[in-house]
Design an enzyme around this catalytic site. Sequence first.
Site, short mmCIF file in Angstrom:
data_model
loop_
_atom_site.label_atom_id
_atom_site.label_comp_id
_atom_site.label_asym_id
_atom_site.label_seq_id
_atom_site.Cartn_x
_atom_site.Cartn_y
_atom_site.Cartn_z
N ARG A 41 0.83 -1.22 0.00
CA ARG A 41 0.00 0.00 0.00
C ARG A 41 0.86 1.27 0.00
O ARG A 41 0.48 2.28 -0.58
CB ARG A 41 -0.94 0.01 1.21
CG ARG A 41 -2.15 -0.88 1.01
CD ARG A 41 -3.06 -0.84 2.21
NE ARG A 41 -4.37 -1.40 1.90
CZ ARG A 41 -5.29 -1.67 2.80
NH1 ARG A 41 -5.05 -1.44 4.07
NH2 ARG A 41 -6.46 -2.16 2.44
N LYS A 203 -13.93 -15.85 3.69
CA LYS A 203 -14.88 -14.81 4.14
C LYS A 203 -16.11 -14.82 3.23
O LYS A 203 -16.34 -13.91 2.43
CB LYS A 203 -14.21 -13.44 4.13
CG LYS A 203 -13.40 -13.19 5.38
CD LYS A 203 -12.92 -11.75 5.41
CE LYS A 203 -11.44 -11.64 5.19
NZ LYS A 203 -10.98 -10.49 4.48
N GLY A 356 -6.29 -9.81 0.50
CA GLY A 356 -4.98 -9.95 1.14
C GLY A 356 -4.40 -11.34 1.03
O GLY A 356 -3.22 -11.51 0.68
N GLY A 381 -11.92 -4.61 2.01
CA GLY A 381 -13.36 -4.38 2.11
C GLY A 381 -13.89 -3.48 1.01
O GLY A 381 -14.99 -3.70 0.49
P1 ADP Z 1 -8.74 -12.85 0.77
O1 ADP Z 1 -7.94 -12.36 1.95
O2 ADP Z 1 -7.91 -13.07 -0.45
O3 ADP Z 1 -9.97 -12.01 0.52
P2 ADP Z 1 -10.10 -14.78 2.42
O4 ADP Z 1 -9.62 -14.08 3.66
O5 ADP Z 1 -11.55 -14.76 2.14
O6 ADP Z 1 -9.28 -14.31 1.13
O7 ADP Z 1 -9.71 -16.32 2.46
C1 ADP Z 1 -8.41 -16.79 2.58
C2 ADP Z 1 -8.39 -17.86 3.63
O8 ADP Z 1 -9.27 -18.91 3.22
C3 ADP Z 1 -7.05 -18.50 3.82
O9 ADP Z 1 -6.63 -18.26 5.15
C4 ADP Z 1 -7.31 -19.99 3.58
O10 ADP Z 1 -6.65 -20.81 4.52
C5 ADP Z 1 -8.79 -20.12 3.76
N1 ADP Z 1 -9.34 -21.25 3.02
C6 ADP Z 1 -9.39 -21.43 1.69
N2 ADP Z 1 -9.93 -22.62 1.39
C7 ADP Z 1 -10.21 -23.23 2.56
C8 ADP Z 1 -10.76 -24.49 2.92
N3 ADP Z 1 -11.14 -25.37 2.01
N4 ADP Z 1 -10.89 -24.77 4.23
C9 ADP Z 1 -10.51 -23.88 5.18
N5 ADP Z 1 -9.99 -22.67 4.92
C10 ADP Z 1 -9.83 -22.36 3.62
C1 3PG Z 2 -8.53 -1.94 5.21
O1 3PG Z 2 -7.43 -2.39 5.55
O2 3PG Z 2 -9.40 -2.64 4.66
C2 3PG Z 2 -8.77 -0.47 5.36
O3 3PG Z 2 -7.62 0.21 5.76
C3 3PG Z 2 -9.93 -0.19 6.30
O4 3PG Z 2 -9.64 -0.60 7.60
P1 3PG Z 2 -10.82 -0.83 8.63
O5 3PG Z 2 -11.54 -2.09 8.19
O6 3PG Z 2 -10.16 -0.98 9.98
O7 3PG Z 2 -11.73 0.36 8.58
MG MG Z 3 -8.18 -12.62 3.99
#
Ligand code: ADP
Ligand code: 3PG
Ligand code: MG
Length: 401
Positions: A41, A203, A356, A381
């Site tokens: 970032r 998520k 992320g 987000g």
């Molecule tokens: P991003 O950060 O790219 O938006 P998410 O936070 O939604 O992605 O998801 C990433 C997480 O999903 C990783 O920590 C990974 O371990 C988990 N994940 C992916 N597939 C599975 C699964 N089949 N079972 C459990 N966790 C999973």
């Molecule tokens: C993020 O990392 O998604 C932004 O910096 C917003 O952070 P926040 O979810 O704590 O408002």
């Molecule tokens: Mg994530």
Amino acid sequence: MLRKLNTIDFQSSKYNFGRTVLIRFDFNVPIENEKILDDFRIQQSIPTIKFCLEQGAKLVLMSHLGRPNGNVDKNLSLIPVGEKLAEILEMPIKFSHDCISDDAIEVSRSLKDGEIHLLENLRFYKEEELNDPKFASKLSSHGSIYINDAFGLTHRLHASNSSIIDNFSVKGIGLLIEKELQYLSDSLKNPQKPLTLIIGGAKIGTKIDIINNFLDIADNILIGGAMANTFLFSKGKNIGKSLFEKEKVKNAREILENAKKSKTKIHLPLDSTGSMNNLINKKDFTLKTNQIEDDMVIADIGPETVELYTSIISKSKTVFWNGTMGVSEMSHFSEGNNKIIDSIVSSNSESIIGGGDTISSITNYNKSFLSEFSHISTGGGATLHLLGGNKLPAIDILDIK
Ligand code: ADP
Ligand code: 3PG
Ligand code: MG
């Protein structure tokens, strides 16, 4: 219309204390023991900073870091960010420990052309998240031109990206927001077809809107990760002890129903790999989706799914990907995800990546691949919010209609 950086006359003499640009960035980066673990970032803020410096401006930079809830927390200081900026820009950065103190405002007002002043974490004041106009007005006394380039925060309305704008007649967006909108909004609204959406990760609740929003827009939607488990469960498949989101099963079922009437084809995994009982350091099985038993945990997409998904990706002209295909932080469950990365990299598609963990999965596999994608979004987000079909409020209020 959004005012872009290149339409601002930085040489105008009408500004009350020179060409001082107050820029809101999102420097919310992972920091441990004062060490920045990922400076993506920060790196993405550099074009805007350099552009303003080249125009002979004085710069005041502000950001939040973490969620200190209105308290001063030295672990959430922006000092390491200031040091990183100094290192990247090869110049000293002035720093103020309190973003609205008289001293801090004095430092901003006595900046010389080409100097940079970074303010301490805005969220050390609860007024920031409360979008408090008095706090915003104090902050505004740091500059005569206001620029918002904090793309990662555009789904929220806080004092430094909302109330503050009433105090400026010259205001607009920075180069990062401009680029994010170009890829996430323009390219995905008018995509080169076929458009493939790849959605995975954990998520689920925050991503289901994207699938809904892209029904009829995307040609194919490929679902993996724990997200896929929720869909498989909604179809009555046994997913054993795999992670899924119970409250979203109904939504998943509705989406699959809606997809039947839509031009978009939703694809679910045909097979998977995983382990017994818990996620452990061993791959116990590679099985077709209908062979999963009660004590199994799905952890990655299997080879048949990889073949199907990569053949769709290779024919795509635009690919948007958010969410890993499996537990890719465990090397023995990263194979399916890595094959998806290979396939996007070797396709000729415009490729847009968000999330992320998705970005980390690319970095862990092969850091040099990062430059092979057309765009990697800095928004977590915010990106999900926009692609879920919503407006980004902090950008909307800067839009002069
Ligand atoms: P991003 O950060 O790219 O938006 P998410 O936070 O939604 O992605 O998801 C990433 C997480 O999903 C990783 O920590 C990974 O371990 C988990 N994940 C992916 N597939 C599975 C699964 N089949 N079972 C459990 N966790 C999973
Ligand atoms: C993020 O990392 O998604 C932004 O910096 C917003 O952070 P926040 O979810 O704590 O408002
Ligand atoms: Mg994530």
